[in-house]
Design a protein around this motif. Structure first.
Motif, short mmCIF file in Angstrom:
data_model
loop_
_atom_site.label_atom_id
_atom_site.label_comp_id
_atom_site.label_asym_id
_atom_site.label_seq_id
_atom_site.Cartn_x
_atom_site.Cartn_y
_atom_site.Cartn_z
N ASN A 1 0.71 2.62 2.43
CA ASN A 1 0.70 0.65 1.82
C ASN A 1 0.09 1.50 0.78
O ASN A 1 -0.62 0.05 0.30
N THR A 2 -0.18 2.11 -0.21
CA THR A 2 -0.77 2.08 -1.16
C THR A 2 0.30 3.39 -2.38
O THR A 2 0.80 3.86 -1.99
N TYR B 1 -2.92 -8.84 3.03
CA TYR B 1 -3.26 -7.60 2.26
C TYR B 1 -1.95 -7.09 2.55
O TYR B 1 -1.21 -6.73 1.54
N ASP B 2 -1.48 -5.78 3.59
CA ASP B 2 -0.80 -5.14 3.36
C ASP B 2 0.60 -5.81 3.84
O ASP B 2 1.97 -5.52 3.49
N TYR C 1 1.53 -6.28 0.44
CA TYR C 1 2.23 -5.55 -0.27
C TYR C 1 3.50 -5.00 0.17
O TYR C 1 4.32 -4.78 -0.89
N CYS D 1 2.90 -9.05 -6.33
CA CYS D 1 2.43 -8.52 -5.63
C CYS D 1 1.70 -7.92 -5.63
O CYS D 1 0.28 -8.03 -4.58
N PHE E 1 -2.67 -7.30 -4.19
CA PHE E 1 -3.20 -6.55 -3.52
C PHE E 1 -4.10 -5.77 -3.14
O PHE E 1 -5.01 -5.89 -3.01
N ASN F 1 -8.16 -7.41 -3.53
CA ASN F 1 -8.42 -6.83 -1.73
C ASN F 1 -10.18 -6.47 -2.12
O ASN F 1 -10.84 -6.36 -1.18
#
Length: 316
Positions: free
Chosen positions: A3-4, A209-210, A213, A291, A295, A298
């Protein structure tokens, strides 16, 4: 896939220009010894957004439970723990996704699929990070230690959820927001309605938020069979984000009410709501850079909420 995003390992091959999520020339490549660079990239140490998103619910929980200003030492311990356990989560995720990541140009240069770090080496590194996380956890009370340890099951199952459900972001939310409960438990050695509501708020926040992402990866995810809320919601993402973020703000407000926060908390919450409204209003789900910026923003939302909780507690 994680996720990052993160930087390259020192030994990783270069993906075609514009295809990789790697940015050359970060502080790891410039300053860290060659032998440790792949491991620092494996834990995304040069990309702190994931650590922030793991840390902020912890700080929310601490501030919500505090009798006055939150303890700076406790906040610092959570900061160290968030960096370490985010690194552990990224390592676990990359071990689980090594075969998927190797098929996608954006992720093929990551340490494991590129060969810079073997699966065995990554496993040893993961164990070391978990041990460091345990060292931080045992600084707290017995109830908090037990509560923190109980989150490991959520951390373990998350990397596999994207293979079986279009809602892996929900499971990420369960894991990433456990700190809201833990932060409260460190201060009170118990749980209550306020931290449970705050935890629920964090889950909706993560869904928002994800999902944003995940829109960066949707084309690759279709090709390799990975599921996400971005694919499930598609063009309706904006409407769903309004719902996710409305629940986030509403539940944070309810948590503040049950915790007895003063009026300044609600002023700060309005500012936080405006930030989320900006995200939704300006989001372009077909533009990866758009995006990514929303993201990453946040972190700012989380800090606004933290400041609002502290102000509400100090002037209640």
């Amino acid at each position: 896939m994680s996720n990052t995003v993160h930087g390259p390992s020192h030994h990783a091959p270069k993906a075609p220009s514009g295809a990789s999520d790697i940015i050359d020339g970060g502080w790891v490549d410039r300053l860290a010894p060659t032998v440790v660079r792949p491991y620092l990239h494996l834990m995304r140490l040069d990309r702190p957004i994931g650590a922030w998103l793991l840390l902020l619910p912890c700080w929310w929980g601490v501030a919500l439970a505090s009798r006055g200003a939150p303890d700076v030492v406790v906040l610092a311990l959570f900061a160290v723990g968030a960096v370490v356990m985010r690194g552990a989560g990224c390592t676990m995720n990359d071990i689980a996704d090594r075969n998927f990541d190797g098929k996608v140009a954006r992720t093929a240069t990551r340490p494991i699929p590129s060969g810079a770090v073997s699966v065995f080496q990554a496993g040893v590194f993961l164990a070391l990070l978990c041990l460091l996380g345990l060292v931080v956890l045992v600084q707290f009370n017995a109830f908090a230690i037990a509560l923190g340890a109980s989150s490991l099951g959520l951390v373990a199952i998350y990397p596999f959820m994207k293979r079986v459900t279009y809602w892996p972001q929900f499971f990420l939310g369960l894991a990433f927001n456990w700190g809201a409960l833990l932060g409260w438990a460190v201060e009170r050695a118990s749980l209550g309605v306020a931290p449970l509501v705050l935890y629920a708020a964090g889950i909706f926040w993560t869904l928002g938020y994800d999902t944003i992402y995940a829109h960066q990866d949707k084309e690759d995810d279709i090709l390799i069979g990975i599921k996400s809320t971005a694919l499930r919601l598609g063009k309706a993402t904006g409407r769903w984000l309004i719902g996710f973020y409305a629940m986030t703000i509403g539940l944070i407000g309810v948590a503040g009410y049950f915790a007895g926060l003063g009026w300044l908390f609600y002023v700060g919450l309005v500012a936080a709501a405006l930030h989320l409204a900006w995200q939704v209003a300006t989001l372009d789900t077909d533009a990866p850079k758009n995006c990514l910026r929303r993201f990453k923003s946040n972190r700012d939302f989380g800090l606004i909420v933290f400041a609002a909780i502290v102000a509400g507690r100090m002037f209640s």
